[in-house]
Design an enzyme around this catalytic site. Structure first.
Site, PDB file in Angstrom:
ATOM      1  N   ASN A   1       0.854  -1.193   0.000  1.00  0.00           N
ATOM      2  CA  ASN A   1       0.000   0.000   0.000  1.00  0.00           C
ATOM      3  C   ASN A   1       0.890   1.242   0.000  1.00  0.00           C
ATOM      4  OD1 ASN A   1      -1.490   2.280   0.995  1.00  0.00           O
ATOM      5  ND2 ASN A   1      -3.133   0.860   1.556  1.00  0.00           N
TER       6      ASN A   1
ATOM      7  N   ASP B   1      -0.094   4.453   0.011  1.00  0.00           N
ATOM      8  CA  ASP B   1      -0.794   5.673   0.470  1.00  0.00           C
ATOM      9  C   ASP B   1       0.153   6.690   1.095  1.00  0.00           C
ATOM     10  OD1 ASP B   1      -3.800   4.071   1.844  1.00  0.00           O
ATOM     11  OD2 ASP B   1      -3.150   4.466  -0.219  1.00  0.00           O
ATOM     12  N   HIS B   2       1.042   6.194   1.954  1.00  0.00           N
ATOM     13  CA  HIS B   2       1.767   7.172   2.782  1.00  0.00           C
ATOM     14  C   HIS B   2       3.014   7.752   2.122  1.00  0.00           C
ATOM     15  CE1 HIS B   2      -1.279   6.960   5.672  1.00  0.00           C
ATOM     16  NE2 HIS B   2      -1.203   5.639   5.685  1.00  0.00           N
TER      17      HIS B   2
ATOM     18  N   HIS C   1      -5.494   3.701  -1.520  1.00  0.00           N
ATOM     19  CA  HIS C   1      -6.789   4.056  -0.924  1.00  0.00           C
ATOM     20  C   HIS C   1      -7.132   5.489  -1.327  1.00  0.00           C
ATOM     21  CE1 HIS C   1      -9.273   4.393   3.075  1.00  0.00           C
ATOM     22  NE2 HIS C   1     -10.002   4.590   1.998  1.00  0.00           N
TER      23      HIS C   1
ATOM     24  N   ARG D   1      -9.172   8.154  -0.658  1.00  0.00           N
ATOM     25  CA  ARG D   1     -10.139   8.612   0.346  1.00  0.00           C
ATOM     26  C   ARG D   1     -10.949   9.779  -0.187  1.00  0.00           C
ATOM     27  NH1 ARG D   1     -10.052   7.880   5.798  1.00  0.00           N
ATOM     28  NH2 ARG D   1      -8.775   6.163   6.591  1.00  0.00           N
TER      29      ARG D   1
ATOM     30  N   ARG E   1      -6.721  12.892   1.324  1.00  0.00           N
ATOM     31  CA  ARG E   1      -5.624  13.331   2.211  1.00  0.00           C
ATOM     32  C   ARG E   1      -4.275  12.792   1.738  1.00  0.00           C
ATOM     33  NH1 ARG E   1      -7.275  10.120   7.680  1.00  0.00           N
ATOM     34  NH2 ARG E   1      -9.279  11.036   7.165  1.00  0.00           N
TER      35      ARG E   1
ATOM     36  N   GLU F   1      -8.637   0.747  -2.998  1.00  0.00           N
ATOM     37  CA  GLU F   1      -9.473   0.819  -1.787  1.00  0.00           C
ATOM     38  C   GLU F   1     -10.357   2.044  -1.869  1.00  0.00           C
ATOM     39  OE1 GLU F   1      -6.694   0.726   1.428  1.00  0.00           O
ATOM     40  OE2 GLU F   1      -6.820  -1.447   1.587  1.00  0.00           O
TER      41      GLU F   1
ATOM     42  N   THR G   1      -6.994   6.983  10.757  1.00  0.00           N
ATOM     43  CA  THR G   1      -6.800   5.863   9.840  1.00  0.00           C
ATOM     44  C   THR G   1      -8.066   5.007   9.884  1.00  0.00           C
ATOM     45  OG1 THR G   1      -5.369   3.994   9.222  1.00  0.00           O
ATOM     46  CG2 THR G   1      -5.700   4.384  11.580  1.00  0.00           C
ATOM     47  N   THR G   2      -8.099   3.971   9.058  1.00  0.00           N
ATOM     48  CA  THR G   2      -9.314   3.145   9.002  1.00  0.00           C
ATOM     49  C   THR G   2      -9.515   2.479  10.340  1.00  0.00           C
ATOM     50  OG1 THR G   2      -8.855   2.765   6.688  1.00  0.00           O
ATOM     51  CG2 THR G   2     -10.434   1.283   7.719  1.00  0.00           C
TER      52      THR G   2
ATOM     53  N   GLU H   1     -11.217  -8.971   3.256  1.00  0.00           N
ATOM     54  CA  GLU H   1      -9.923  -8.645   3.863  1.00  0.00           C
ATOM     55  C   GLU H   1     -10.174  -8.410   5.350  1.00  0.00           C
ATOM     56  OE1 GLU H   1      -7.219  -5.943   1.914  1.00  0.00           O
ATOM     57  OE2 GLU H   1      -6.324  -5.335   3.827  1.00  0.00           O
TER      58      GLU H   1
ATOM     59  N   HIS I   1      -3.780  -4.127   7.740  1.00  0.00           N
ATOM     60  CA  HIS I   1      -3.874  -2.937   8.597  1.00  0.00           C
ATOM     61  C   HIS I   1      -2.981  -3.077   9.828  1.00  0.00           C
ATOM     62  CE1 HIS I   1      -5.603   1.054   9.351  1.00  0.00           C
ATOM     63  NE2 HIS I   1      -5.188   0.797  10.552  1.00  0.00           N
TER      64      HIS I   1
ATOM     65  N   GLY J   1       1.202  -1.347   4.325  1.00  0.00           N
ATOM     66  CA  GLY J   1       1.634  -0.045   3.814  1.00  0.00           C
ATOM     67  C   GLY J   1       2.412   0.774   4.811  1.00  0.00           C
ATOM     68  N   HIS J   2       1.716   1.283   5.812  1.00  0.00           N
ATOM     69  CA  HIS J   2       2.323   2.282   6.715  1.00  0.00           C
ATOM     70  C   HIS J   2       3.671   1.814   7.266  1.00  0.00           C
ATOM     71  CE1 HIS J   2       2.818   4.597  10.479  1.00  0.00           C
ATOM     72  NE2 HIS J   2       2.337   5.580   9.753  1.00  0.00           N
TER      73      HIS J   2
HETATM   74  C1  LIG Z   1      -8.057   0.077   4.596  1.00  0.00           C
HETATM   75  C2  LIG Z   1      -6.751   0.109   5.272  1.00  0.00           C
HETATM   76  O1  LIG Z   1      -6.556  -0.444   6.312  1.00  0.00           O
HETATM   77  C3  LIG Z   1      -5.636   0.919   4.722  1.00  0.00           C
HETATM   78  O2  LIG Z   1      -5.748   1.203   3.375  1.00  0.00           O
HETATM   79  C4  LIG Z   1      -5.595   2.201   5.428  1.00  0.00           C
HETATM   80  O3  LIG Z   1      -6.862   2.793   5.238  1.00  0.00           O
HETATM   81  C5  LIG Z   1      -4.488   3.049   4.890  1.00  0.00           C
HETATM   82  O4  LIG Z   1      -4.958   4.321   4.717  1.00  0.00           O
HETATM   83  P1  LIG Z   1      -5.087   5.293   5.991  1.00  0.00           P
HETATM   84  O5  LIG Z   1      -3.763   5.195   6.745  1.00  0.00           O
HETATM   85  O6  LIG Z   1      -5.392   6.631   5.409  1.00  0.00           O
HETATM   86  O7  LIG Z   1      -6.229   4.706   6.785  1.00  0.00           O
HETATM   87  N1  LIG Z   2      -5.884  -2.716   3.838  1.00  0.00           N
HETATM   88  C1  LIG Z   2      -4.677  -2.555   4.604  1.00  0.00           C
HETATM   89  C2  LIG Z   2      -3.686  -1.782   3.813  1.00  0.00           C
HETATM   90  O1  LIG Z   2      -3.837  -1.610   2.628  1.00  0.00           O
HETATM   91  C3  LIG Z   2      -2.481  -1.253   4.487  1.00  0.00           C
HETATM   92  O2  LIG Z   2      -2.763  -0.894   5.814  1.00  0.00           O
HETATM   93  P1  LIG Z   2      -1.504  -0.326   6.644  1.00  0.00           P
HETATM   94  O3  LIG Z   2      -0.390  -1.359   6.537  1.00  0.00           O
HETATM   95  O4  LIG Z   2      -1.095   0.959   5.993  1.00  0.00           O
HETATM   96  O5  LIG Z   2      -1.996  -0.149   8.052  1.00  0.00           O
END
Ligand SMILES: CC(=O)[C@@H](O)[C@H](O)COP(=O)(O)O
Ligand SMILES: NCC(=O)COP(=O)(O)O
Length: 257
Positions: free
Chosen positions: A19, A21-22, A55, A57, A61, A82, A112-113, A163, A206, A228-229
């Site tokens: 993931n 996202d960050h 994701h 959103r 963000r 997502e 976060t989610t 998931e 997550h 991801g994170h």
């Molecule tokens: C759905 C999920 O668990 C992740 O995609 C998470 O949403 C990462 O994005 P955020 O850190 O913005 O929640």
């Molecule tokens: N659905 C979980 C995801 O995509 C990544 O979550 P995270 O590792 O960023 O908490």
């Protein structure tokens, strides 16, 4: 080799969805174009990622619409999009046609989610979203808590994949609350087996890190982890390719490979 080890070692390959996202969170902090999430996705694929998760959103963000369009156009691995189950997001997904869409709950105020999608309490909305996305050739997954009622609702809605939200288990591990962590993991293990018995494909994600990914990899019913994170955080210190390589090794060890 004891029975448990043998069962796990016959488990199917465990895919890693990265993931990104960050990477976009860091980019957006200055409003520019660096670091580019698509460049990160390409590096992740080169480092062994089996897919890319992003994701979009509603508040944009981190990931933005143009990131999704470029990921679809430029990445040659499956894109797991997502999204909230809203008309706007469904329209974007149908237009983009990612390999997969994962329906997740969203609240602007959340950091976060926080929880899983309430598939049981939104049967019509989720059922309609699953049909529209599936008719567009998109594999639909529901991001739900490890809860039998939600799993049954996901199955009834026609989603082929769930998931499992691993957030509360990962949080208990980080807080050193062994009792809660044990209970949460047992719930995940039971839920994965129950979902598989319904014919659902089971993913998890997550809050996962190297240790928790290795632990959950021992559940043979789970065939994909989305992470991801933690990986993006590790990448700051060791580079994204090394972080993914270490994560792959942890998952393979947990799988008994
Ligand atoms: C759905 C999920 O668990 C992740 O995609 C998470 O949403 C990462 O994005 P955020 O850190 O913005 O929640
Ligand atoms: N659905 C979980 C995801 O995509 C990544 O979550 P995270 O590792 O960023 O908490």
């Amino acid at each position: 080799m004891d029975d448990e080890k043998r069962i796990v070692s016959q488990a199917p390959y465990l895919r890693l969805g990265v993931n990104i996202d960050h990477v976009a969170t860091i980019r957006n902090a200055r409003g520019g174009r660096h670091p580019d999430p698509v460049r990160a996705a390409k590096l992740a694929v080169a480092a062994g990622a089996d897919g890319i998760t992003a994701h979009l959103r509603e508040d944009r963000r981190h990931i933005r619409d143009e990131d999704i369009a470029r990921l679809k156009a430029e990445i040659d691995k499956p894109l797991n999009f997502e999204m909230a189950a809203t008309e706007d997001m469904i329209a974007i997904a149908v237009r983009t046609r990612p390999h997969a869409a994962c329906l997740v709950p969203e609240r602007r105020a959340e950091r976060t989610t926080e929880g899983g999608l309430d598939a049981a309490g939104q049967k019509n909305v989720i059922g309609s979203a699953v049909k529209t996305l599936s008719d567009a050739g998109i594999r639909v997954s529901l991001f739900i808590a490890a809860d039998q009622r939600q799993i049954e609702a996901a199955h009834a809605a026609g989603a082929p994949v769930i998931e499992l939200h691993t957030g509360s288990w990962c949080e208990a591990l980080l807080e050193g609350d062994a009792d809660v962590a044990t209970k949460e993991f047992e719930r995940l293990a039971k839920s994965a087996a129950f979902a598989k018995s319904l014919g659902l494909e089971v993913h998890a994600g997550h809050g996962l890190d190297y240790a928790s990914a290795e632990t959950i990899a021992a559940l043979p019913e789970i065939v994909e982890l989305n992470i991801g994170h933690f990986l993006i955080g590790e990448a700051v210190f060791v580079g994204l390719d090394n972080a993914i390589g270490t994560m792959r090794g942890a998952m393979d060890r947990g799988r008994g490979a």
